[in-house]
Design a protein around this motif. Structure first.
Motif: not given
Length: 217
Positions: A170-180, A182-188
């Protein structure tokens, strides 16, 4: 900027990303691209040895992070950078986002220290300065941790990451969401809770929209 295209696959264990990376590689090759398919940690003989340690040996979060970045540096020098320079499409199963999600959000390790390690390992002698750039595209396979846990329970014997409790993921998934975020143009974002065929269709549509595959009717 180096030649080629750098596409990374990210997501928590059990998200299903690894089962789709081979199919995308085949589709890209059929479209005329030369593809290098690799993974992290790993991708070189040295990095694969470090991977075995990371997956099976007990260690703290700092040791994990140091080994991950050591493996990444060798991987960049020996595989990723040369392939991009040849104009190839590099498909990598995990990259730096995983470190910030797993060691950062999951283990609670200092994100500023991880950022420093990132700069240290991904620049310097033998590496092009622009390797600090982000991947051209990050395919984030997003799935509820509870669903991922059910998938893992029916798979192979778990390694030391896969055996972590749902709260860790759950924490890791939240970490991915934060990364996404922060970089919406890169993440899909790929909704990987869907059936396999629908996940594959999402994936192909995203890659086609970037111009690397033909659009499907």
């Amino acid at each position: 900027m180096t030649n080629g295209a750098f596409i990374t696959f990210e997501g928590i264990d059990g998200a299903g990303k690894s089962s789709h990376i081979d199919a995308l590689a085949q589709a890209l090759r059929a479209a005329g691209h030369t593809v290098t398919l690799t993974r992290e940690p790993g991708g070189t003989p040295l990095a694969e040895k470090l991977r075995e340690m990371l997956l099976h040996d007990s260690m703290d979060a700092l040791t994990e992070a140091l080994l991950v970045f050591a493996a990444r540096r060798d991987h960049l020098r020996c595989v990723i950078e040369p392939a991009l320079a040849r104009g190839e499409v590099v498909l990598c199963d995990r990259f730096t986002d995983a470190t910030f999600a797993y060691q950062g959000a999951g283990r609670g390790f200092d994100l500023e220290v991880l950022s420093y390690m990132e700069r240290l390992a991904q620049t310097g002698v033998g590496l092009q300065p622009d390797l600090m750039r982000s991947p051209d595209l990050t395919l984030w396979f997003d799935v509820p941790p509870e669903v991922a846990a059910q998938r893992l329970s029916a798979a192979r014997a778990p390694d030391r990451f896969e055996s972590q409790p749902v709260e860790f993921f759950t924490r890791v998934a939240r970490g991915y969401a934060d990364r996404a975020a922060g970089a919406p143009q890169r993440f899909a974002r790929i909704d990987s809770s869907q059936p396999r065929e629908q996940v594959a269709a999402q994936l192909r549509a995203v890659v086609a929209a970037r111009g690397w595959l033909a659009q499907t009717p």
